[in-house]
Write a protein that holds these residues in place. Structure first.
Motif, PDB file in Angstrom:
ATOM      1  N   ARG A  37       0.853  -1.199   0.000  1.00 23.16           N
ATOM      2  CA  ARG A  37       0.000   0.000   0.000  1.00 23.16           C
ATOM      3  C   ARG A  37       0.885   1.245   0.000  1.00 23.16           C
ATOM      4  N   SER A  40      -1.310   6.651   0.500  1.00 23.39           N
ATOM      5  CA  SER A  40      -2.749   6.901   0.527  1.00 23.39           C
ATOM      6  C   SER A  40      -3.529   5.624   0.792  1.00 23.39           C
ATOM      7  N   ASN A  42      -3.463   3.018  -1.133  1.00 24.70           N
ATOM      8  CA  ASN A  42      -3.802   2.333  -2.383  1.00 24.70           C
ATOM      9  C   ASN A  42      -2.712   1.323  -2.768  1.00 24.70           C
ATOM     10  N   THR A  43      -3.124   0.338  -3.542  1.00 23.53           N
ATOM     11  CA  THR A  43      -2.160  -0.597  -4.137  1.00 23.53           C
ATOM     12  C   THR A  43      -2.056  -0.188  -5.601  1.00 23.53           C
ATOM     13  N   PRO A  44      -1.075   0.668  -5.930  1.00 23.20           N
ATOM     14  CA  PRO A  44      -1.078   1.295  -7.254  1.00 23.20           C
ATOM     15  C   PRO A  44      -0.612   0.366  -8.361  1.00 23.20           C
TER      16      PRO A  44
END
Ligand code: LMR
Length: 399
Positions: A37, A40, A42-44
């Motif tokens: 992660r 933020s 998120n898992t970009p």
């Protein structure tokens, strides 16, 4: 037909994922499933992956099958990434690689291969190990036994007990070894321990099956493969399962490979023919999209450089969060009980608390982790580290 089937409880890790999703609290913290992660949460999609993907989509003219073994250029790049440029098995053309649906596909094909070749062997897996090792290997019908690996209460490796166990293993037995970033403990062997283990495998004629799901998450791609390279240089035969879910962030694309090293070229060819037949009987041919992305990144120096920087950034962020959480824990607890979190490798560490304490952390503080108290440190952020540390300390002092 289905009357005999009873409802099963969900897979432990996937169950934690579901509970986290269902938790409505704004303050909830996900230390569960092993995905990276960013800050933020998120898992970009990595920028290198996105660029490679765009190039592939623009140039693609067919969706026809690739080949049963997958992409040749992917397989040979994976061999180089895992074994390095100067490995004897590559020089002697004794390594064969099968592109697989993720590291899980590699583990499962590997297990079937072992069963086809030596059905009576026992596979020795670490205690503890990744929750899915048992079903992935066990469902092939192989017998599994656990070797001591880590003392979760004392937060340290049980290396002597591990060697003692393996000394008693029968000749030809298989030893499943985490290549780096041990899941779930984060505790890896040091170079001297790798040497001692490799010598034991050689002397006792045990068969190494190395699982490398986090290459690049501990130190860098080469350093993280050092144990694998050492063992596979010493041993005449070996299997290595490799995954690109984490280091390329290609989780849902299912990109992995199984490398088999044979005693000689003919043996290696025979092994490959079995791997192909096993793959054909389970899933026929591997998915292409993720492997095409990986192959493009490995082959293009600019994309590769971009990926290496992104991989280093993921590794550094997790390392920083390890340090931050362990410092906060030291502050609130008043001693260095949890300092080990700061020095371990990869995504995970075991807090070393009971399933009841884990349940209280979830129910009272909305902090989610697996019942064995495995924490995914990528779920720690600068804004929640103090909260997690205080919640752990509060829960422990109330227990
Ligand atoms: C994990 O260990 O959480 C990940 O490898 C995801 C999985 O499939 O279990």
């Amino acid at each position: 037909m289905f009357q005999q089937l009873k409802q099963l409880s969900p897979d432990t890790i996937l169950g934690v994922m579901a509970k986290f999703r269902a938790d409505p609290a704004a303050s909830k913290v996900d230390l569960g499933v092993g995905v990276y992660r960013d800050l933020s949460g998120n898992t970009p999609v990595l920028a290198s992956v996105r660029r490679a993907e765009q190039e592939i989509l623009a140039a693609q003219t067919t969706k026809s099958y690739v080949a049963a073994a997958g992409r040749e250029e992917f397989n040979s790049a994976v061999e180089e990434l895992v074994l390095g440029t100067a490995h004897a098995a590559r020089r002697d053309l004794r390594a064969r690689t099968l592109q697989t649906p993720g590291g899980c596909g590699a583990l499962r094909v590997g297990a079937e291969l072992i069963r086809a070749s030596s059905p009576g062997v026992t596979v020795h897996i670490s205690d503890p190990t990744w929750g899915n090792h048992t079903p992935l290997l066990g469902s092939s019908g192989l017998r599994l036994e656990r070797y001591p690996y880590y003392d979760a209460a004392a937060h340290r490796l049980r290396f002597d007990a591990m060697l003692e166990h393996l000394e008693r293993a029968a000749q030809g037995d298989v030893v499943l070894i985490h290549a780096c970033c041990h899941n779930p403990t984060g505790a890896d062997l040091d170079p001297a321990q790798w040497r001692a283990l490799a010598q034991l495998l050689q002397r006792r004629r045990l068969f190494p099956f190395l699982d490398m799901a986090y290459q690049g998450f501990a130190v860098d791609l080469d350093a993280d493969a050092a144990g694998v390279r050492f063992v596979t240089e010493l041993m005449p035969e070996a299997l290595v399962a490799s995954s690109f879910s984490k280091n390329l962030g290609l989780y849902r694309e299912r990109v992995g490979a199984l490398i088999a090293i044979g005693e000689n070229r003919d043996r290696a060819d025979a092994v490959m023919s079995h791997m192909l037949q096993i793959a054909r009987s389970i899933y026929s041919m591997p998915p292409d999209h993720g492997a095409a992305i990986a192959a493009r990144i490995f082959a293009d120096p600019t994309l590769k450089q971009e990926w290496l920087l992104e991989l280093a950034a993921m590794r550094t962020r997790i390392g920083d969060m390890r340090g931050l959480l362990s410092r906060h824990l030291r502050e609130v607890i008043g001693d260095g009980t949890f300092d080990f979190i700061g020095t371990q490798h990869g995504m995970f560490s075991l807090l070393g608390v009971s399933p009841e304490t884990v349940a209280r952390l979830r129910d009272q503080h909305h902090i989610h982790m697996t019942p064995d108290s495995r924490m995914n440190l990528a779920g720690i952020m600068p804004h929640n580290a103090a909260y997690v540390a205080e919640s752990i300390a509060g829960t422990l002092s109330a227990a």
